[in-house]
Scaffold this active site. Structure first.
Site, PDB file in Angstrom:
ATOM      1  N   ASP A  12      -9.430  14.745  -0.591  1.00 29.44           N
ATOM      2  CA  ASP A  12      -8.534  15.028   0.517  1.00 29.44           C
ATOM      3  C   ASP A  12      -7.144  15.127  -0.103  1.00 29.44           C
ATOM      4  O   ASP A  12      -6.894  14.592  -1.187  1.00 29.44           O
ATOM      5  CB  ASP A  12      -8.609  13.948   1.607  1.00 29.44           C
ATOM      6  CG  ASP A  12      -8.011  14.465   2.913  1.00 29.44           C
ATOM      7  OD1 ASP A  12      -7.303  15.487   2.874  1.00 29.44           O
ATOM      8  OD2 ASP A  12      -8.244  13.851   3.975  1.00 29.44           O
TER       9      ASP A  12
HETATM   10  C1  BGC Z   1      -6.509  16.156   5.997  1.00 36.38           C
HETATM   11  C2  BGC Z   1      -7.650  17.104   5.693  1.00 36.38           C
HETATM   12  C3  BGC Z   1      -7.121  18.473   5.431  1.00 36.38           C
HETATM   13  C4  BGC Z   1      -6.118  18.418   4.291  1.00 36.38           C
HETATM   14  C5  BGC Z   1      -5.501  19.751   3.955  1.00 36.38           C
HETATM   15  C6  BGC Z   1      -5.410  16.221   4.961  1.00 36.38           C
HETATM   16  O1  BGC Z   1      -4.292  15.524   5.412  1.00 36.38           O
HETATM   17  O2  BGC Z   1      -7.000  14.845   6.093  1.00 36.38           O
HETATM   18  O3  BGC Z   1      -8.560  17.126   6.755  1.00 36.38           O
HETATM   19  O4  BGC Z   1      -8.155  19.368   5.143  1.00 36.38           O
HETATM   20  O5  BGC Z   1      -5.062  17.533   4.658  1.00 36.38           O
HETATM   21  O6  BGC Z   1      -4.667  20.163   4.952  1.00 36.38           O
END
Ligand code: BGC
Length: 753
Positions: free
Chosen positions: A229
């Site tokens: 993530d």
């Molecule tokens: C989120 C993810 C997301 C990623 C990219 C993170 O803060 O938890 O779900 O895909 O950012 O935007």
């Protein structure tokens, strides 16, 4: 493409560099070797492709795209085909925009109604979440675009999401938090998987070999790459070794240099790095070699599909006859959401919507009037707005109040504090319902709300966050053009305090104990027989359905068998409709502490008036099993199991039973502390019984009878069963000696072994 050969030509620096992004949304390319960059974008319910300033919080703009129903709504469709169709459209949009992986679906379990991101997630039930995820992945990947199933694992709150540790036992992990991932990984092979920010039992998800390698690859056969993530990497080298392949976004070379250093000083084997690079390149080239030059992002076409999808997701929670509206009914649309609907959540899934439809904008202005009812911006003037709405409500046949949660009430990044709607909306609904008994409430929210006014309104339509075409879809459902067929993918508890995780949800500091264990959602409410506002699986229709003729193809199920369950369902009403037929397995008496029943099958069936269809389910070992941490395996226990067919977990229409000829849980090693009952259960061979018989009967004498007074035979037997073997010496009237007991233990261990 011979990826191995390419890796062999790469320098150490190039390989380390490939394991992190070149910026927020791209992997790195290596021009001299013909390695292209690959773009990834959020997900999950639309394409958030950022051309310019990048961020993962949904703050900066992305290209105009189509916002489909969010996970909370999509799951309520209980419609695998629909999720696949949405996936196909997203896949095509990605092809048209050159996006190789769309970041989703998000399958985290709804442990509490408070999780700020529940709107993105599917369900409190792992089977439903897994089916929905697998269906969407199937659709996207059929277009040769990858998915990134997320957030692995046990990321069910936003509070301290980057540091908290989800403390959960093995059985809970296996039965509740892993299966949605397991189903999707085994069945649809997502190209990538995103590990979560949090720790699991103290170990960061990004560094968790047990989950990222042993279970994900070893047990489930995952063959894509794991991406962090955004910002979830904690110690780059250890993460890489644990199985975390691609760091996103870029760490400006810092972590790449750590990798290079570790290979140089011998603390990291170069094969580990090569393996990660290969995994990433396999996907990069899979996309590159399957680019669809003909793909188009037709926003108008996809908007229509979003409307169709939204209508399939809406859940009619209550209806005492005001719905469906008739074309010539006089109607009042009340509430700011009628004019400016809430249709998506905040954060990384936020879509820059191509266009948004409001119900009021599309309403027939001759029959429908509008009153704002409440303001989303200011509190001043609330009384006047309510009064105006009440006056209008008096003059129409049906007032329809558009209510729910304003944007700031739920979002990625923080959890809700409570389950209430804004007080002014509750007041509005109460006041309007007082003057007009036909009052209907349309809800826009990503997670359950309390409904203090539920008894005074005629109907409630839950639209969740239904995407940009919510307005048109709501009209179709309100006017009966589409018969509602959504069912709740989560329980609506009466009070937040009823939720099983209520006492320990946010945790203490970084420690979040999942003390409710496997008793999440209806598994808890139903086992406790608690009243709820609306149960899991609930959803009404404008028609009615009769369930009939349940058949099980066998009375006894041997492990390894497939049990075929069939039933007939008939549309007994006057209009066409769809019913979600649900199958729950109810274990009887068990060694383990188990929920009263669990969802193991569902089918959405479309029926014309008077039409009957046969619905068939197939159950296998796993559908009866629980996870036994002792043997580290699924265990099918011998016993009678109920097979329940229902329209919700609380509305079981048909029930049957099957005798499952599984195993029996017995103690592995006999000691002097083993109870007589456990000893009887391990082995029923004649020899063991004879030995034990002597002991048991020695323990029962006339003197015991005197001592026990009026106690019953059952009581004496129960006490016997729970008595450790050593106590036979004190209560056995001297009929056995210590030596005899020791010999018995040895003999039994020999027999058991
Ligand atoms: C989120 C993810 C997301 C990623 C990219 C993170 O803060 O938890 O779900 O895909 O950012 O935007």
């Amino acid at each position: 493409m011979d990826v191995k050969a390419i890796v062999a030509k790469m320098t150490l620096e190039e390989k380390a560099g490939l394991c992190s992004g070149s910026d927020f949304w791209h992997t790195k390319g290596v021009e001299r070797l013909g390695i292209p960059r690959m773009m990834v974008s959020d997900g999950p319910h639309g394409l958030r492709k950022q051309d310019d300033a990048a961020d993962h919080l949904g703050i900066n703009d992305s290209i105009k795209a189509v916002c489909f129903p969010a996970g909370c709504a999509a799951a309520a469709s209980f419609d695998r085909g629909l999720l696949t169709r949405i996936g196909e459209i997203l896949g095509e949009e990605c092809q048209a925009e050159g996006v190789g992986v769309i970041l989703g679906p998000a399958v985290n379990i709804k442990r509490s109604p408070l999780c700020g991101r529940n709107f993105e997630y599917y369900s409190e039930d792992p089977y439903l979440a897994g089916e929905m995820a697998a269906s969407q992945i199937k659709g996207v990947q059929s277009k040769n675009v990858g998915t990134s199933i997320k957030h692995f694992l046990a990321n069910s709150q936003e509070h301290r999401r980057m540091s908290s540790s989800s403390q959960l036992d093995e059985r809970t992990a296996r039965e509740i938090y892993l299966p949605a991932f397991e189903r999707a990984v085994k069945g649809e092979k997502p190209w990538t998987l995103m590990c979560s920010y949090n720790r699991i039992n103290g170990v960061y998800a990004a560094q968790n070999r047990k989950y990222l390698t042993d279970i994900l690859r070893g047990e489930w056969g995952f063959d894509g790459f794991v991406v962090s993530d955004w910002g979830a990497v904690n110690e780059r080298v250890a993460d890489l070794e644990a199985g975390m392949d691609l760091e996103m976004p870029a760490s400006f070379g810092h972590n790449d240099r750590e990798i290079v250093k570790a290979v140089r000083d011998g603390s990291l084997k170069e094969e580990v790095l090569d393996r990660a690079v290969e995994r990433i390149l396999n996907i990069v080239f899979r996309f590159e070699e399957n680019r669809d030059k003909a793909a188009v992002f037709d926003r108008e076409r996809d908007h229509e599909a979003a409307r169709e999808a939204a209508a399939e997701c809406m859940v009619l929670l209550k209806n005492e006859g005001a719905l469906p509206l008739k074309k010539d009914d006089t109607v009042a649309f009340i509430g700011a959401f009628a004019e400016k609907p809430r249709y998506q959540g905040g954060g990384s899934s936020h879509i820059n919507s191509h266009k948004v439809e409001a119900a009021w904008e599309l309403a027939d202005k001759k029959q429908v009037k509008y009153a704002m009812g409440y303001s989303l911006k200011e509190e001043a003037g609330a009384e006047r707005l309510i009064m105006e709405a009440v006056e209008l409500a008096k003059r129409v046949k049906v007032p329809v109040i558009f209510a729910g949660l304003p944007e700031a009430y739920e979002s990625e990044g923080y959890d809700r504090e409570h389950m209430r709607m804004p007080e002014v909306q509750n007041l509005l609904i109460e006041q309007v319902a007082k003057v007009n008994p036909n009052t209907v409430v349309v809800l826009h929210n990503g997670s359950p709300v309390e409904m203090p006014w539920i008894d005074s309104v005629n109907g409630v339509l839950e639209t969740y966050l239904a995407g940009e075409a919510v307005g048109g879809a709501t009209l179709k459902v309100l006017y009966g053009e589409v018969n509602p067929s959504g069912h709740l993918a989560e329980t609506f508890p009466l009070h937040l305090e009823d939720n099983p995780s209520y006492l320990f949800y946010r945790g203490e500091g970084d420690t979040v104990e999942y003390r409710e264990g496997v008793f999440v959602g209806y598994r808890y409410y139903d086992t406790k027989k608690m009243p709820v506002l609306f149960p899991f699986g609930h959803g009404l229709s404008y028609t009615t359905f009769a369930y009939d003729n349940l058949k099980l193809d066998r009375e006894v199920f041997e492990t390894g068998d497939t049990l075929k369950v069939s039933l007939e369902i008939t549309n007994t009403g006057a209009c066409a409709g769809k019913e979600v037929v649900q199958l729950y397995v109810a274990p009887g008496k068990s060694w383990a502490i188990r929920p009263v029943h669990e969802l193991k099958g569902f089918e959405k069936i479309s029926l014309q008036p008077g039409e009957t269809k046969t619905v068939t389910f197939f159950l296998k070992d796993r559908d009866f099993a629980y996870y036994d941490p002792e043997t580290r395996d699924w265990f099918v226990e011998k016993g009678m199991y109920g097979i329940e067919i229902g329209a919700s977990c609380r509305d079981i229409r048909l029930a049957g039973e099957v005798s499952v000829n599984g195993g029996r849980k017995t103690v592995k090693k006999i000691t002097m502390d083993t109870t007589l009952g456990d000893i009887f259960d391990i082995d029923r061979s004649e020899e063991a019984r004879a030995l034990l018989g002597k002991v048991v009967f020695a323990g029962i004498s006339d003197r015991d009878d005197e001592l026990l007074g009026e106690s019953t035979k059952e009581m004496r037997e129960a006490m016997m069963r729970d008595m450790p073997l050593r106590n036979v010496l004190s209560f056995g009237d001297g009929a056995v000696t210590l030596e005899e007991l020791k010999a018995l233990v040895e003999k039994l261990n020999g027999l058991a072994g």
